[in-house]
Design an enzyme around this catalytic site. Structure first.
Site, short mmCIF file in Angstrom:
data_model
loop_
_atom_site.label_atom_id
_atom_site.label_comp_id
_atom_site.label_asym_id
_atom_site.label_seq_id
_atom_site.Cartn_x
_atom_site.Cartn_y
_atom_site.Cartn_z
N ASP A 57 0.87 -1.18 0.00
CA ASP A 57 0.00 0.00 0.00
C ASP A 57 0.91 1.24 0.00
OD1 ASP A 57 -1.79 2.04 0.42
OD2 ASP A 57 -2.63 1.24 2.28
N ALA B 116 0.60 7.44 1.40
CA ALA B 116 1.43 8.20 2.35
C ALA B 116 2.93 7.89 2.25
CB ALA B 116 0.96 8.03 3.79
N ALA B 117 3.36 7.23 1.19
CA ALA B 117 4.81 7.01 1.02
C ALA B 117 5.52 8.36 0.89
CB ALA B 117 5.08 6.16 -0.22
N GLY B 118 4.90 9.29 0.15
CA GLY B 118 5.49 10.63 0.00
C GLY B 118 5.52 11.38 1.32
N ASP B 119 4.44 11.25 2.09
CA ASP B 119 4.39 11.93 3.40
C ASP B 119 5.49 11.37 4.31
OD1 ASP B 119 2.07 13.00 2.31
OD2 ASP B 119 0.79 11.52 3.28
O1 RIB Z 1 -0.70 11.21 1.01
C1 RIB Z 1 -1.71 10.35 1.44
C2 RIB Z 1 -2.87 11.15 1.96
O2 RIB Z 1 -3.46 11.86 0.89
C3 RIB Z 1 -3.99 10.31 2.54
O3 RIB Z 1 -3.81 10.05 3.91
C4 RIB Z 1 -5.23 11.14 2.20
O4 RIB Z 1 -5.87 11.65 3.32
C5 RIB Z 1 -4.75 12.24 1.26
O5 RIB Z 1 -4.63 13.44 1.90
#
Ligand code: RIB
Length: 306
Positions: free
Chosen positions: A246, A249-252
């Protein structure tokens, strides 16, 4: 370690695991469903906290049950919530996410209270922003609020990291407020209107952002790693090999690893390695925030694939 400030979005992610992305008009039965706390801002804040950094979140939640649940989650994760607003008569942000077996996702967003983040909220937090070493922001809130927060951080000499997601064409002034911009290939293409498929194309596109004021562009290129581009150098910093389930959120997670590395005084290449490892591990687990690793886990991956 210096403090990190995250200015950005908070969403509740409704994630459905599907066999394939559905077609227009198709009703598709999923294989499972989960509700996660998410949003690019909240994800970055939680990932920083998991990596052991002191982090403050500035953002807006609604006065609904989801907002209360999100607030409690951030407190439990050790994020400083003194910059959070609970806005009346509005729902918290919601993201509907489809994840296919290959780990890729599709996201549809209702911004809710994230749309109420204003320049005044940024100005009210000036003292807290000024005492941070790294300031992180993204593009899920109104642009005038995002830019005001960046301006304050920039004026106080805080390192400003912009994750330009979800990407949209941006005014030139925003790049002059950035120390580091971290687009993936698609985002770099949207920001510049230039092709980004090959490394040479991406270098030219990144240099166009530098011409508009950015000091350092880190182009996230998935499993291949990160392309670092400044006015006078460019090089690849390789990624890590993992089995992705999955990629939400890899970028986050990448941005959080980068911010924590910088706040901890690491050299840029080491901070990028920590970012790559944090992002890679997050793809091996389901969901956004549940997938974020600890610093020990990220460092173990760096050591294992050195
Ligand atoms: O980068 C992933 C995020 O993008 C998810 O958590 C979703 O909420 C969107 O903001």
């Amino acid at each position: 370690m210096k403090k990190i400030c995250v200015f950005g979005s908070l969403n509740i992610d409704m994630t459905i695991f599907v066999p394939h992305f559905n077609a227009p008009g198709e009703t598709l039965t999923g294989t499972g469903m989960s509700i996660f706390t998410g949003g690019k801002g909240g994800n970055q804040a939680v990932a920083c906290a998991r990596l052991g950094a002191p982090v403050k979140m500035i953002g807006c939640l609604g006065d609904d049950a989801n907002g209360g649940m999100y607030y409690d989650t951030l407190v439990k994760e050790g994020v400083d919530v003194s910059g959070l607003r609970r806005c009346e008569n509005i729902t918290s942000g919601i993201a509907f996410i489809e994840v296919v077996p290959e780990g890729e996702n599709r996201i549809a967003l209702a911004v809710g209270a994230n749309g109420l983040l204003t320049p005044e909220v940024a100005r009210d937090s000036e003292a807290a922003i000024a005492e941070c070493g790294v300031y992180m922001t993204q593009l899920e809130n109104p642009l005038e609020a995002i830019m005001e927060g960046m301006r304050i951080a920039h004026d106080h000499g805080v390192t400003v990291v912009l994750d330009p997601a979800p990407a949209r064409p941006l005014p030139d002034q925003i790049f002059g407020l950035c120390d580091i911009v971290t687009p993936n290939e698609t985002e770099l293409n949207i920001l510049t209107g230039m092709p980004t498929d090959t490394v040479d194309e991406a270098v030219a596109a990144a240099r166009s952002l530098i011409a508009r004021g950015a000091k350092l562009v880190l182009n996230k290129r998935g499993a291949a790693g990160v392309l670092l581009v400044t006015a006078d150098e460019c090089r690849m910093i390789p990624g890590f090999k993992v089995e992705a389930v999955d990629t939400t959120a890899a970028g986050d997670s990448f941005n959080a690893g980068l911010a924590v590395g910088l706040a901890d005084g690491l050299a840029i290449d080491d901070a990028i390695r920590l970012a790559n490892a944090t992002g890679a591990i997050s793809t091996t687990r389901l969901g956004a925030q549940p997938a974020m690793p600890t610093r020990e886990q990220a460092e173990a991956l760096i050591k294992a694939q050195a």
